[in-house]
Design an enzyme around this catalytic site. Structure first.
Site, PDB file in Angstrom:
ATOM      1  N   ARG A  86      54.754 -11.775 154.004  1.00 54.70           N
ATOM      2  CA  ARG A  86      55.181 -12.490 152.804  1.00 54.70           C
ATOM      3  C   ARG A  86      54.068 -13.401 152.303  1.00 54.70           C
ATOM      4  NH1 ARG A  86      59.423 -12.295 156.445  1.00 54.70           N
ATOM      5  NH2 ARG A  86      61.314 -11.256 155.722  1.00 54.70           N
ATOM      6  N   ASP A 148      67.977 -14.037 156.931  1.00 53.22           N
ATOM      7  CA  ASP A 148      67.587 -13.948 158.342  1.00 53.22           C
ATOM      8  C   ASP A 148      68.785 -14.288 159.233  1.00 53.22           C
ATOM      9  OD1 ASP A 148      64.218 -14.524 157.912  1.00 53.22           O
ATOM     10  OD2 ASP A 148      65.666 -15.173 156.418  1.00 53.22           O
ATOM     11  N   ARG A 151      71.063 -11.437 159.394  1.00 52.48           N
ATOM     12  CA  ARG A 151      70.541 -10.401 160.305  1.00 52.48           C
ATOM     13  C   ARG A 151      70.847 -10.779 161.748  1.00 52.48           C
ATOM     14  NH1 ARG A 151      65.126  -9.909 156.561  1.00 52.48           N
ATOM     15  NH2 ARG A 151      65.963  -8.274 155.213  1.00 52.48           N
ATOM     16  N   HIS A 175      61.270 -18.829 155.728  1.00 52.37           N
ATOM     17  CA  HIS A 175      61.727 -17.450 155.531  1.00 52.37           C
ATOM     18  C   HIS A 175      60.464 -16.599 155.661  1.00 52.37           C
ATOM     19  CE1 HIS A 175      63.508 -13.810 154.115  1.00 52.37           C
ATOM     20  NE2 HIS A 175      62.705 -13.753 153.071  1.00 52.37           N
TER      21      HIS A 175
HETATM   22  P1  NAD Z   1      59.554  -5.297 142.264  1.00 55.75           P
HETATM   23  O1  NAD Z   1      58.104  -5.051 142.195  1.00 55.75           O
HETATM   24  O2  NAD Z   1      60.487  -4.159 142.406  1.00 55.75           O
HETATM   25  O3  NAD Z   1      60.007  -6.125 140.980  1.00 55.75           O
HETATM   26  C1  NAD Z   1      59.357  -7.285 140.555  1.00 55.75           C
HETATM   27  C2  NAD Z   1      59.690  -7.465 139.075  1.00 55.75           C
HETATM   28  O4  NAD Z   1      59.148  -8.724 138.657  1.00 55.75           O
HETATM   29  C3  NAD Z   1      59.085  -6.390 138.184  1.00 55.75           C
HETATM   30  O5  NAD Z   1      60.091  -5.805 137.402  1.00 55.75           O
HETATM   31  C4  NAD Z   1      58.077  -7.156 137.349  1.00 55.75           C
HETATM   32  O6  NAD Z   1      57.910  -6.636 136.026  1.00 55.75           O
HETATM   33  C5  NAD Z   1      58.693  -8.556 137.327  1.00 55.75           C
HETATM   34  N1  NAD Z   1      57.715  -9.611 137.006  1.00 55.75           N
HETATM   35  C6  NAD Z   1      56.527  -9.828 137.587  1.00 55.75           C
HETATM   36  N2  NAD Z   1      55.935 -10.902 137.036  1.00 55.75           N
HETATM   37  C7  NAD Z   1      56.796 -11.381 136.104  1.00 55.75           C
HETATM   38  C8  NAD Z   1      56.751 -12.481 135.207  1.00 55.75           C
HETATM   39  N3  NAD Z   1      55.694 -13.309 135.159  1.00 55.75           N
HETATM   40  N4  NAD Z   1      57.814 -12.678 134.393  1.00 55.75           N
HETATM   41  C9  NAD Z   1      58.893 -11.857 134.426  1.00 55.75           C
HETATM   42  N5  NAD Z   1      58.975 -10.793 135.246  1.00 55.75           N
HETATM   43  C10 NAD Z   1      57.939 -10.563 136.081  1.00 55.75           C
HETATM   44  O7  NAD Z   1      59.769  -6.352 143.471  1.00 55.75           O
HETATM   45  P2  NAD Z   1      61.151  -6.627 144.239  1.00 55.75           P
HETATM   46  O8  NAD Z   1      61.269  -5.698 145.386  1.00 55.75           O
HETATM   47  O9  NAD Z   1      62.239  -6.696 143.222  1.00 55.75           O
HETATM   48  O10 NAD Z   1      60.860  -8.085 144.867  1.00 55.75           O
HETATM   49  C11 NAD Z   1      60.838  -9.240 144.045  1.00 55.75           C
HETATM   50  C12 NAD Z   1      60.546 -10.475 144.890  1.00 55.75           C
HETATM   51  O11 NAD Z   1      61.642 -10.727 145.787  1.00 55.75           O
HETATM   52  C13 NAD Z   1      59.315 -10.297 145.800  1.00 55.75           C
HETATM   53  O12 NAD Z   1      58.555 -11.475 145.813  1.00 55.75           O
HETATM   54  C14 NAD Z   1      59.921 -10.037 147.172  1.00 55.75           C
HETATM   55  O13 NAD Z   1      59.051 -10.357 148.221  1.00 55.75           O
HETATM   56  C15 NAD Z   1      61.114 -10.973 147.091  1.00 55.75           C
HETATM   57  N6  NAD Z   1      62.161 -10.776 148.093  1.00 55.75           N
HETATM   58  C16 NAD Z   1      62.716 -11.885 148.613  1.00 55.75           C
HETATM   59  C17 NAD Z   1      63.687 -11.790 149.578  1.00 55.75           C
HETATM   60  C18 NAD Z   1      64.276 -13.054 150.153  1.00 55.75           C
HETATM   61  O14 NAD Z   1      64.995 -13.036 151.177  1.00 55.75           O
HETATM   62  N7  NAD Z   1      64.034 -14.202 149.556  1.00 55.75           N
HETATM   63  C19 NAD Z   1      64.132 -10.528 150.021  1.00 55.75           C
HETATM   64  C20 NAD Z   1      63.556  -9.400 149.445  1.00 55.75           C
HETATM   65  C21 NAD Z   1      62.565  -9.531 148.482  1.00 55.75           C
END
Ligand code: NAD
Length: 309
Positions: A86, A148, A151, A175
């Site tokens: 991450r 987490d 899980r 996280h």
């Molecule tokens: P993804 O690549 O499928 O989607 C990301 C989206 O963000 C895309 O559609 C992109 O166009 C958009 N984007 C990027 N920059 C942008 C901006 N400046 N303004 C508006 N939109 C923007 O990624 P994902 O799999 O959907 O993951 C998204 C985030 O969630 C990642 O950082 C991932 O690590 C995180 N995540 C967090 C957890 C958690 O427990 N907190 C769990 C899973 C994923």
């Protein structure tokens, strides 16, 4: 209630579905810098909504349309590729949060708005979002170790043959890779984990606990390896957080908010009371010496990453 979601990738789309299925939102606004993607998500979700709740779902291409939102969920930004941590996302996603937060804040009521942060590396992104938004720390809420902890509860539930709902056990801290399990306070029903194991004659030796820790830490990596990304678990966590906020449930959730001030400030997950005003109080759990050391280490890692940007 009007809820906006910024970022409609794998996570944002799953979050939008889960939020729609809570029935809490009358109106949902979707923004992604890829407008085609946001429009497609709105269209698809609109069709699904015919079979569940009456909800107005719109894809928008500017932030003015989020006006009137009570909660804004930020799920935009790069996700981990197989093998990435991450923390590898730090620079790219700081730029994303820097881009989004001022635009959001220019269009919401700062007296009421709650921001829910999902973007990784979660805790540092909460710190960046809180600083930029100037909102009280209690209203910039990262999903933190809710996932987490889920899980952990799932794995323990299988091991102990009880429902995960009866397991009160928390993953705390980052996280991320430095998160730690607070075994010392873990309960099943109302009894401590050790007492439960004695009464049910289930053995949970240190080696098994180590294996459980390993599985909790590696769950995301394994899912990413097999599926390309993780989305269902986090979507469930966001929907649960939303229910807790909107219904003012005041449940205890391991969310990440900024604690402390100045160069001592750090966002990480601890058990916190969550309700309509956000994460309003922290309930410090009992920990043994090793757990205190692990939590302090986790806090130092988060702060160091924040200072590096
Ligand atoms: P993804 O690549 O499928 O989607 C990301 C989206 O963000 C895309 O559609 C992109 O166009 C958009 N984007 C990027 N920059 C942008 C901006 N400046 N303004 C508006 N939109 C923007 O990624 P994902 O799999 O959907 O993951 C998204 C985030 O969630 C990642 O950082 C991932 O690590 C995180 N995540 C967090 C957890 C958690 O427990 N907190 C769990 C899973 C994923």
């Amino acid at each position: 209630m009007k809820i906006s979601i910024i970022g409609l990738g794998s996570v944002g789309s799953a979050v939008a579905t889960a939020v729609a299925n809570t029935g809490l939102a009358r109106e949902m606004v979707l923004f992604d810098r890829d407008g085609v993607r946001a429009r497609a998500a709105a269209e698809d979700l609109g069709h699904a909504a015919v079979f569940s709740y009456d909800i107005k779902i719109t894809a928008v291409n500017n932030y003015r349309a989020i006006r009137g939102s009570e909660i804004v969920i930020i799920a935009a930004g790069a996700n981990q590729r197989p093998g990435e941590t991450r923390t590898d996302l730090l620079r790219a996603n700081t730029a994303v949060i820097n881009d989004i937060i001022p635009r959001v804040m220019a269009n919401v009521d700062p007296k009421n708005i709650k921001l829910v942060i999902v973007t990784n590396p979660l805790d540092v992104m909460v710190m960046v979002a809180q600083k930029l938004s100037k909102l009280p720390a209690s209203r910039v809420i990262g999903t933190g170790t809710m996932l987490d902890s889920a899980r952990l509860r799932t794995i323990l539930a299988r091991q102990l043959s009880v429902s995960p709902q009866s397991i009160n056990a928390y993953v705390l801290g980052e996280h991320g890779d430095s998160s730690m399990i607070n075994w010392h306070s873990a309960c099943v029903g109302s009894v401590g984990l050790n007492s439960f194991c004695r009464q049910t004659k289930i053995s949970l030796p240190a080696t098994t606990r180590k294996t459980i820790e390993h599985r909790v830490h590696n769950a995301a990596y394994e899912i990413i390896q097999g599926r390309g990304a993780t989305w269902d678990g986090i979507a469930g966590a966001v929907a649960d957080l939303l229910r807790c906020i909107v219904n003012d449930e005041r449940r205890i959730l391991t969310v990440s908010i900024v604690d402390g001030v100045g160069d001592k400030a750090v966002a990480m997950s601890l058990p916190r009371i969550v309700g309509i005003d956000g994460a309003v109080a922290t309930v410090h759990p009992k920990m043994d010496g090793a757990e205190i050391t692990a939590l302090r280490r986790s806090a130092r890692i988060i702060r160091k990453n924040y200072d590096s940007i």
